[in-house]
Design a protein around this motif. Structure first.
Motif, short mmCIF file in Angstrom:
data_model
loop_
_atom_site.label_atom_id
_atom_site.label_comp_id
_atom_site.label_asym_id
_atom_site.label_seq_id
_atom_site.Cartn_x
_atom_site.Cartn_y
_atom_site.Cartn_z
N SER A 1 121.48 117.91 126.36
CA SER A 1 120.71 118.65 127.37
C SER A 1 121.55 119.72 128.04
O SER A 1 121.08 120.83 128.27
N GLU A 2 122.79 119.38 128.36
CA GLU A 2 123.69 120.36 128.98
C GLU A 2 123.96 121.52 128.03
O GLU A 2 123.92 122.69 128.42
N ALA A 3 124.23 121.21 126.76
CA ALA A 3 124.48 122.25 125.76
C ALA A 3 123.26 123.14 125.57
O ALA A 3 123.38 124.36 125.45
N TRP A 4 122.08 122.54 125.56
CA TRP A 4 120.85 123.31 125.38
C TRP A 4 120.68 124.28 126.55
O TRP A 4 120.29 125.43 126.36
N VAL B 1 130.15 119.14 124.28
CA VAL B 1 129.15 120.10 124.76
C VAL B 1 129.42 121.48 124.17
O VAL B 1 128.50 122.16 123.72
N ALA B 2 130.67 121.90 124.13
CA ALA B 2 131.02 123.20 123.55
C ALA B 2 130.66 123.24 122.07
O ALA B 2 130.14 124.25 121.58
N ALA B 3 130.92 122.15 121.35
CA ALA B 3 130.57 122.09 119.93
C ALA B 3 129.06 122.21 119.74
O ALA B 3 128.58 122.91 118.84
N LEU B 4 128.31 121.55 120.60
CA LEU B 4 126.84 121.63 120.52
C LEU B 4 126.35 123.04 120.85
O LEU B 4 125.44 123.55 120.19
N VAL B 5 126.95 123.67 121.85
CA VAL B 5 126.57 125.05 122.19
C VAL B 5 126.79 125.95 120.98
O VAL B 5 125.95 126.79 120.66
N ASP B 6 127.92 125.78 120.29
CA ASP B 6 128.18 126.58 119.09
C ASP B 6 127.11 126.36 118.03
O ASP B 6 126.62 127.32 117.43
N LEU B 7 126.75 125.11 117.80
CA LEU B 7 125.71 124.81 116.81
C LEU B 7 124.38 125.43 117.20
O LEU B 7 123.70 126.05 116.38
N LEU B 8 124.01 125.27 118.45
CA LEU B 8 122.72 125.80 118.92
C LEU B 8 122.71 127.31 118.94
O LEU B 8 121.70 127.93 118.61
#
Length: 76
Positions: free
Chosen positions: A34-37, A60-67
């Protein structure tokens, strides 16, 4: 608690199977997703830093990169 496919679609809506697998493989929690989104959706690091928030790190940073990568692919 790590993510399930249901958790991912609850936050992001429908996503392709490859992205779903990559997100689940991060071992993130629903809160981290949710934070990454929020970071990826707002897509404005400067605005969030101006509000006193720090740049995301770790999972969270890894998820932000993916998104963010997925969002760029969709826009093309």
């Amino acid at each position: 608690m790590t993510l399930t496919s249901h958790d991912v679609t609850a936050v992001l809506g429908p996503v392709d199977e490859a992205l779903l697998a990559e997100i689940v493989a991060t071992g993130a929690t629903p809160t981290e997703l949710s934070e990454a989104w929020a970071w990826a959706w707002i897509n404005s690091d400067e605005a969030l830093i101006g509000e006193g928030r720090h740049l995301p790190a770790g999972t969270v940073a890894a998820l932000v990169d993916l998104l963010s990568t997925d969002q760029e692919d969709w826009e093309e």
